[in-house]
Design an enzyme around this catalytic site. Structure first.
Site, mmCIF file in Angstrom:
data_model
loop_
_atom_site.group_PDB
_atom_site.id
_atom_site.type_symbol
_atom_site.label_atom_id
_atom_site.label_comp_id
_atom_site.label_asym_id
_atom_site.label_seq_id
_atom_site.Cartn_x
_atom_site.Cartn_y
_atom_site.Cartn_z
ATOM 1 N N GLU A 1 0.884 -1.169 0.000
ATOM 2 C CA GLU A 1 0.000 0.000 0.000
ATOM 3 C C GLU A 1 0.914 1.210 0.000
ATOM 4 O O GLU A 1 1.599 1.457 0.989
ATOM 5 C CB GLU A 1 -0.866 0.031 1.272
ATOM 6 C CG GLU A 1 -1.680 -1.215 1.530
ATOM 7 C CD GLU A 1 -2.788 -1.387 0.531
ATOM 8 O OE1 GLU A 1 -3.139 -0.414 -0.153
ATOM 9 O OE2 GLU A 1 -3.295 -2.513 0.406
ATOM 10 N N CYS B 1 -3.486 8.315 3.693
ATOM 11 C CA CYS B 1 -3.232 7.740 2.370
ATOM 12 C C CYS B 1 -4.417 7.992 1.439
ATOM 13 O O CYS B 1 -4.257 8.018 0.228
ATOM 14 C CB CYS B 1 -2.965 6.252 2.496
ATOM 15 S SG CYS B 1 -4.233 5.403 3.443
HETATM 16 P P1 NAP Z 1 8.086 5.123 4.779
HETATM 17 O O1 NAP Z 1 9.183 6.052 5.099
HETATM 18 O O2 NAP Z 1 8.089 4.445 3.469
HETATM 19 O O3 NAP Z 1 8.062 4.058 5.967
HETATM 20 C C1 NAP Z 1 7.085 3.056 6.041
HETATM 21 C C2 NAP Z 1 7.575 1.943 6.950
HETATM 22 O O4 NAP Z 1 8.676 1.283 6.331
HETATM 23 C C3 NAP Z 1 8.093 2.428 8.305
HETATM 24 O O5 NAP Z 1 7.757 1.494 9.296
HETATM 25 C C4 NAP Z 1 9.596 2.470 8.076
HETATM 26 O O6 NAP Z 1 10.336 2.383 9.258
HETATM 27 C C5 NAP Z 1 9.766 1.220 7.240
HETATM 28 N N1 NAP Z 1 10.996 1.147 6.473
HETATM 29 C C6 NAP Z 1 11.734 2.155 5.959
HETATM 30 N N2 NAP Z 1 12.779 1.659 5.271
HETATM 31 C C7 NAP Z 1 12.690 0.306 5.367
HETATM 32 C C8 NAP Z 1 13.495 -0.776 4.874
HETATM 33 N N3 NAP Z 1 14.577 -0.561 4.130
HETATM 34 N N4 NAP Z 1 13.117 -2.042 5.183
HETATM 35 C C9 NAP Z 1 12.026 -2.288 5.918
HETATM 36 N N5 NAP Z 1 11.238 -1.299 6.410
HETATM 37 C C10 NAP Z 1 11.559 -0.027 6.126
HETATM 38 O O7 NAP Z 1 6.667 5.845 4.888
HETATM 39 P P2 NAP Z 1 6.107 6.742 6.061
HETATM 40 O O8 NAP Z 1 6.881 8.004 6.083
HETATM 41 O O9 NAP Z 1 5.986 5.960 7.323
HETATM 42 O O10 NAP Z 1 4.626 6.999 5.547
HETATM 43 C C11 NAP Z 1 4.326 7.975 4.589
HETATM 44 C C12 NAP Z 1 4.026 7.373 3.240
HETATM 45 O O11 NAP Z 1 3.208 6.229 3.376
HETATM 46 C C13 NAP Z 1 3.260 8.309 2.353
HETATM 47 O O12 NAP Z 1 3.902 8.372 1.121
HETATM 48 C C14 NAP Z 1 1.898 7.679 2.183
HETATM 49 O O13 NAP Z 1 1.332 7.830 0.942
HETATM 50 C C15 NAP Z 1 2.147 6.253 2.421
HETATM 51 N N6 NAP Z 1 0.960 5.632 3.014
HETATM 52 C C16 NAP Z 1 0.215 4.788 2.260
HETATM 53 C C17 NAP Z 1 -0.901 4.179 2.800
HETATM 54 C C18 NAP Z 1 -1.745 3.216 2.032
HETATM 55 O O14 NAP Z 1 -2.577 2.527 2.624
HETATM 56 N N7 NAP Z 1 -1.594 3.117 0.754
HETATM 57 C C19 NAP Z 1 -1.241 4.419 4.131
HETATM 58 C C20 NAP Z 1 -0.453 5.293 4.866
HETATM 59 C C21 NAP Z 1 0.658 5.887 4.290
HETATM 60 P P3 NAP Z 1 10.835 3.714 10.018
HETATM 61 O O15 NAP Z 1 9.616 4.489 10.384
HETATM 62 O O16 NAP Z 1 11.552 3.154 11.185
HETATM 63 O O17 NAP Z 1 11.702 4.447 9.045
#
Ligand code: NAP
Length: 509
Positions: A255, A294
């Site tokens: 997602e 999102c």
């Molecule tokens: P993110 O930076 O991509 O992080 C998402 C998750 O992935 C966090 O738990 C992060 O951990 C983890 N992560 C980061 N690098 C990783 C790696 N190399 N291996 C495994 N896990 C890793 O996103 P975010 O800043 O939390 O959220 C914002 C984004 O999410 C926005 O772009 C939004 O569109 C999207 N979003 C989408 C939905 C949907 O349902 N489609 C819902 C909510 C948000 P850390 O926090 O420890 O870095």
């Protein structure tokens, strides 16, 4: 200051190393620290496979549903305390309730699904079919729980709902979970798991929590495991392309970003019920959770003739949504959750200013918190407004784009976002609305059709409901979660069994 701990192999453990500091979004003050170096993540996965999996698979759907019901009740009982815990992440009371009640509600919904599935432990998919001329030799598709672990990686914006909605489906399927919350808002996830643990509602090995970085977690996954990820598209790409995940063809559900659209039909008159529904929905979707949803609306397509009216109506509504201290009950919009998000939103606003015209800007407090001024942009360049159709600015920001009112035109504009989670269409014209909905649908996981007869009885486009699928094609990640029993598919892959029908009946019932 709190040191966040992970819940692994039935114990609360802190990682080593420098880790990361977490800050209060409204003041910038350091409130917690978290580290995950040195944690035995391979051991945690092995423990889930050896202990949690067999325990869950021995239970019927109805019994697993009882577990979910108890998890929901714990969240509900501690609702006020959890709202307080979530405040450091910048959430207003309304935003916190949306997340926490969403978590309890989704668990409760899947408890009800479990009750409905009853005393079974797996699912039959369709009927047994004769395969050859003989009626004795038949084939039957079945869905059985994976023998591995469901790894859940969540975004920071819904620390309660995001963790609970994924857990509800995996646990109901009979698959143990290792859940990793987004770090900036992890304290709420930790508190919920502490409460579940204290209440004794989790079967041993069924649920573990990893806080801080993911470390080498993905290196230890095997062919029966799966990953459900929510977050940004860049992180999604790195997870999908992770060498171990590619090597074992591990199932991954993504997602990711989404440039959700809202479309005002050419038949809708200014000031009508459907018009007000559109204005209410769009302004709420722009500002709820400070736009960190999102499903928030990013692109607003309106007929050229009413574009000025739309800008005026939205500006009025947005001006009424004050930005300020999330602890103040009159505040409608808090700060964004972290310094990193603040930098990303400010960079996005700068890029949008170059691509479109800012037609309204709100105010925000000065000071050390992660404050963003809500902004409405307008572009009359349709498909030529590149940044608007490509980049999600994850804050209280959206762009109005006038178009000629044609179905072909709106289909092309919605499609320019590359695939979204949800698109809303407002129209009382069954022909125009019907054609537009069906043209737009393949580009979206969900389409919300707003009209006069439902103007006051709809949850809005941004509310994810557990009985409908959540996910979207293309840019939105290509995944699918929830949707009632459909959500179990990731955790219960399909196998075809061909055999003598008498023997098959003995094992499948
Ligand atoms: P993110 O930076 O991509 O992080 C998402 C998750 O992935 C966090 O738990 C992060 O951990 C983890 N992560 C980061 N690098 C990783 C790696 N190399 N291996 C495994 N896990 C890793 O996103 P975010 O800043 O939390 O959220 C914002 C984004 O999410 C926005 O772009 C939004 O569109 C999207 N979003 C989408 C939905 C949907 O349902 N489609 C819902 C909510 C948000 P850390 O926090 O420890 O870095």
């Amino acid at each position: 200051m709190q040191t966040l701990r992970s819940f692994l192999k039935g114990e609360w453990v802190a990682g080593s190393g420098a880790g990361r500091a977490l800050h209060d979004a409204a003041t910038g003050a350091e409130v917690a620290s978290v580290a995950s170096d040195g944690l035995d993540l391979g051991g945690a996965l092995a423990w889930a496979r050896a202990v949690g999996g067999p325990k869950l698979r021995a239970m019927t759907f109805a019994e697993r549903g009882q577990v979910l019901k108890a998890m929901s009740a714990v969240i509900h009982e501690h609702r006020e305390a959890l709202i307080d815990v979530s405040r450091h992440g910048g959430t207003t009371r309304g935003d916190a309730k949306f997340d926490i009640d969403g978590a309890a509600g989704t668990l409760s919904y899947y408890a009800y699904v479990g009750k409905g599935l009853g005393e079974q432990r797996f699912l039959l998919d369709g009927e047994a079919e004769p395969l050859l001329r003989s009626k004795r030799f038949v084939g039957q598709h079945v869905r059985l729980p994976r023998r591995g672990v469901a790894v859940h990686i969540n975004a920071f914006n819904f620390p309660a709902w995001g963790m609970a909605e994924k857990a509800a489906v995996a646990l109901l399927a009979g698959v143990p979970v290792v859940s990793k919350p987004g770090t900036p808002t992890a304290p709420l996830a930790v508190r919920i798991v502490e409460l579940w643990h204290e209440a004794g509602v989790l079967p041993e090995g069924a649920f573990q929590l990893l806080v801080g970085g993911a470390g080498d977690l993905l290196d230890h996954l095997g062919a029966q495991d799966c990953v459900a990820f929510t977050g940004g598209s860049e992180t999604a790409r790195s997870i999908r392309g992770h060498a171990n995940i590619v090597r074992h063809n591990i199932a991954v559900n993504i997602e990711a970003d989404s440039l959700n659209a809202s479309v005002l039909g050419p038949d809708v008159e200014v000031g009508s019920d459907t018009w007000h529904m559109f204005v209410n929905d769009v302004s709420r979707e722009m500002t709820q959770k400070c736009g960190q949803k999102c499903t928030a609306v990013r692109r607003i397509f309106v007929p050229e003739a009413v574009a000025d009216d739309v800008v005026a109506a939205l500006s009025d509504r947005l001006a009424a949504a004050g930005v300020g201290d999330p602890a103040d009950k009159d505040t409608r919009v808090g700060p964004v959750a972290s310094a990193g998000q603040h930098r990303a939103v400010q960079a996005g606003l700068d890029a949008l200013s170059a691509a479109a015209t800012r037609v309204w800007e709100g105010s925000a407090p000065d000071g050390a918190g992660f404050w963003v001024k809500p902004s409405l942009f307008r572009s009359d360049k349709g498909l030529d407004t590149d940044f608007v159709h490509e980049h999600e600015v994850f804050g209280p920001v959206a762009t109005v784009l006038p178009w000629d009112g044609s179905v072909a035109g709106i289909a092309a504009l919605v499609a320019a976002g590359g695939g979204g989670l949800v698109c809303s269409v407002y129209s009382d014209d069954p022909e125009w609305g019907g054609e537009a909905v069906l043209e737009i649908a393949p580009w979206n996981g969900r389409v919300h059709w707003g009209s006069r007869k439902v103007h006051d009885q709809s949850p809005g486009s941004g509310t994810v409901l557990p009985n409908l699928i959540h996910g979207g094609p293309g840019k939105a990640g290509g995944g699918s979660e929830l949707g009632g029993v459909r959500g179990l598919e990731l955790y219960m892959p399909r196998t075809a069994i061909q055999a003598d029908q008498g023997l098959l009946k003995r094992i499948l019932g």
